[in-house]
Design a protein around this motif. Structure first.
Motif, mmCIF file in Angstrom:
data_model
loop_
_atom_site.group_PDB
_atom_site.id
_atom_site.type_symbol
_atom_site.label_atom_id
_atom_site.label_comp_id
_atom_site.label_asym_id
_atom_site.label_seq_id
_atom_site.Cartn_x
_atom_site.Cartn_y
_atom_site.Cartn_z
ATOM 1 N N GLN A 88 -35.773 24.508 0.595
ATOM 2 C CA GLN A 88 -35.776 24.269 -0.839
ATOM 3 C C GLN A 88 -36.853 25.112 -1.525
ATOM 4 O O GLN A 88 -36.620 25.725 -2.560
ATOM 5 C CB GLN A 88 -36.018 22.770 -1.068
ATOM 6 C CG GLN A 88 -35.918 22.283 -2.472
ATOM 7 C CD GLN A 88 -36.223 20.794 -2.547
ATOM 8 O OE1 GLN A 88 -37.127 20.293 -1.876
ATOM 9 N NE2 GLN A 88 -35.467 20.081 -3.349
ATOM 10 N N GLY A 89 -38.027 25.180 -0.918
ATOM 11 C CA GLY A 89 -39.121 25.971 -1.459
ATOM 12 C C GLY A 89 -38.846 27.463 -1.447
ATOM 13 O O GLY A 89 -39.432 28.212 -2.224
ATOM 14 N N LEU A 90 -37.942 27.889 -0.566
ATOM 15 C CA LEU A 90 -37.542 29.300 -0.510
ATOM 16 C C LEU A 90 -36.387 29.612 -1.454
ATOM 17 O O LEU A 90 -35.870 30.721 -1.457
ATOM 18 C CB LEU A 90 -37.155 29.674 0.930
ATOM 19 C CG LEU A 90 -38.299 29.626 1.945
ATOM 20 C CD1 LEU A 90 -37.766 29.774 3.362
ATOM 21 C CD2 LEU A 90 -39.330 30.705 1.633
ATOM 22 N N GLY A 91 -35.960 28.608 -2.228
ATOM 23 C CA GLY A 91 -34.918 28.826 -3.220
ATOM 24 C C GLY A 91 -33.514 28.479 -2.767
ATOM 25 O O GLY A 91 -32.543 28.830 -3.431
ATOM 26 N N HIS A 92 -33.378 27.778 -1.652
ATOM 27 C CA HIS A 92 -32.056 27.408 -1.139
ATOM 28 C C HIS A 92 -31.799 25.920 -1.353
ATOM 29 O O HIS A 92 -32.725 25.122 -1.425
ATOM 30 C CB HIS A 92 -31.960 27.702 0.363
ATOM 31 C CG HIS A 92 -32.231 29.126 0.711
ATOM 32 N ND1 HIS A 92 -31.392 30.152 0.348
ATOM 33 C CD2 HIS A 92 -33.263 29.698 1.371
ATOM 34 C CE1 HIS A 92 -31.888 31.293 0.787
ATOM 35 N NE2 HIS A 92 -33.033 31.047 1.408
ATOM 36 N N SER A 93 -30.527 25.551 -1.419
ATOM 37 C CA SER A 93 -30.140 24.144 -1.367
ATOM 38 C C SER A 93 -29.963 23.791 0.094
ATOM 39 O O SER A 93 -29.387 24.567 0.855
ATOM 40 C CB SER A 93 -28.821 23.907 -2.106
ATOM 41 O OG SER A 93 -28.968 24.144 -3.486
ATOM 42 N N ALA A 94 -30.441 22.626 0.497
ATOM 43 C CA ALA A 94 -30.317 22.195 1.889
ATOM 44 C C ALA A 94 -29.673 20.814 1.930
ATOM 45 O O ALA A 94 -29.930 19.970 1.077
ATOM 46 C CB ALA A 94 -31.688 22.156 2.558
ATOM 47 N N VAL A 95 -28.821 20.626 2.923
ATOM 48 C CA VAL A 95 -28.158 19.349 3.125
ATOM 49 C C VAL A 95 -28.493 18.869 4.536
ATOM 50 O O VAL A 95 -28.310 19.606 5.504
ATOM 51 C CB VAL A 95 -26.629 19.484 2.957
ATOM 52 C CG1 VAL A 95 -25.930 18.186 3.303
ATOM 53 C CG2 VAL A 95 -26.276 19.935 1.545
ATOM 54 N N CYS A 96 -29.004 17.645 4.652
ATOM 55 C CA CYS A 96 -29.278 17.020 5.948
ATOM 56 C C CYS A 96 -28.353 15.821 6.066
ATOM 57 O O CYS A 96 -28.208 15.058 5.121
ATOM 58 C CB CYS A 96 -30.721 16.540 6.012
ATOM 59 S SG CYS A 96 -31.929 17.849 5.790
ATOM 60 N N LEU A 97 -27.733 15.669 7.235
ATOM 61 C CA LEU A 97 -26.760 14.592 7.358
ATOM 62 C C LEU A 97 -27.035 13.691 8.544
ATOM 63 O O LEU A 97 -27.660 14.089 9.508
ATOM 64 C CB LEU A 97 -25.347 15.163 7.458
ATOM 65 C CG LEU A 97 -25.030 16.040 8.664
ATOM 66 C CD1 LEU A 97 -24.208 15.253 9.669
ATOM 67 C CD2 LEU A 97 -24.260 17.249 8.210
ATOM 68 N N ASP A 98 -26.550 12.477 8.417
ATOM 69 C CA ASP A 98 -26.482 11.556 9.541
ATOM 70 C C ASP A 98 -25.057 11.604 10.069
ATOM 71 O O ASP A 98 -24.104 11.765 9.305
ATOM 72 C CB ASP A 98 -26.822 10.126 9.113
ATOM 73 C CG ASP A 98 -28.315 9.865 9.057
ATOM 74 O OD1 ASP A 98 -29.069 10.586 9.739
ATOM 75 O OD2 ASP A 98 -28.724 8.926 8.346
ATOM 76 N N TYR A 99 -24.929 11.481 11.368
ATOM 77 C CA TYR A 99 -23.616 11.497 12.010
ATOM 78 C C TYR A 99 -23.612 10.430 13.096
ATOM 79 O O TYR A 99 -24.657 9.875 13.448
ATOM 80 C CB TYR A 99 -23.308 12.884 12.594
ATOM 81 C CG TYR A 99 -24.397 13.444 13.482
ATOM 82 C CD1 TYR A 99 -24.493 13.070 14.808
ATOM 83 C CD2 TYR A 99 -25.343 14.325 12.968
ATOM 84 C CE1 TYR A 99 -25.505 13.571 15.624
ATOM 85 C CE2 TYR A 99 -26.351 14.836 13.774
ATOM 86 C CZ TYR A 99 -26.427 14.450 15.103
ATOM 87 O OH TYR A 99 -27.424 14.934 15.896
#
Length: 125
Positions: free
Chosen positions: A72-83
């Motif tokens: 996020q700090g590098l300018g990207h959107s990040a998604v973390c998931l539970d599975y």
């Protein structure tokens, strides 16, 4: 109080970024993701899915929060998931985890095209 008010120009990127937690991406209760959106001035970033480690037996999306914030700090959107973890039920064996990840990818693709992710995660101004 003097000195306590900051205008938006002096806020750090961390304060301008956003997180939406526990977004349902599938029909199972465990199918939840956290979405980390960078500051509004990060227009060219990528949408990155971060799958936590743990050998399919342990772990959670919250353990990946540090890496998501780095992205996020590098300018990207990040998604973390539970599975579905293999040790929680005999039904969670292969290929269940891969099916959960495929659901998350489909959810991300659909929402990226529809703009839901951008609309759902407003930026502070």
């Amino acid at each position: 109080m003097a000195g306590c008010h900051q205008n938006s120009a002096s806020q750090s990127k961390e304060h301008q970024s956003s997180v939406v937690s526990a977004v349902q991406y599938g029909s199972e209760g465990i199918n939840k993701m956290d979405i980390y959106k960078p500051s509004p001035d990060s227009n060219n970033g990528k949408l990155i899915l971060y799958v936590h480690g743990g050998g399919w037996y342990t772990g959670s999306k919250t353990e990946a929060a540090h890496w998501a914030k780095e992205l996020q700090g590098l300018g990207h959107s990040a998604v973390c998931l539970d599975y579905a973890l293999a040790n929680k039920s005999p039904d969670n064996c292969y290929p269940r985890k891969l099916m959960d990840i495929e659901k998350a990818i489909a959810f991300m693709k659909w929402n990226e095209k529809s703009g839901w992710i951008q609309k759902r995660i407003p930026h502070n101004s």
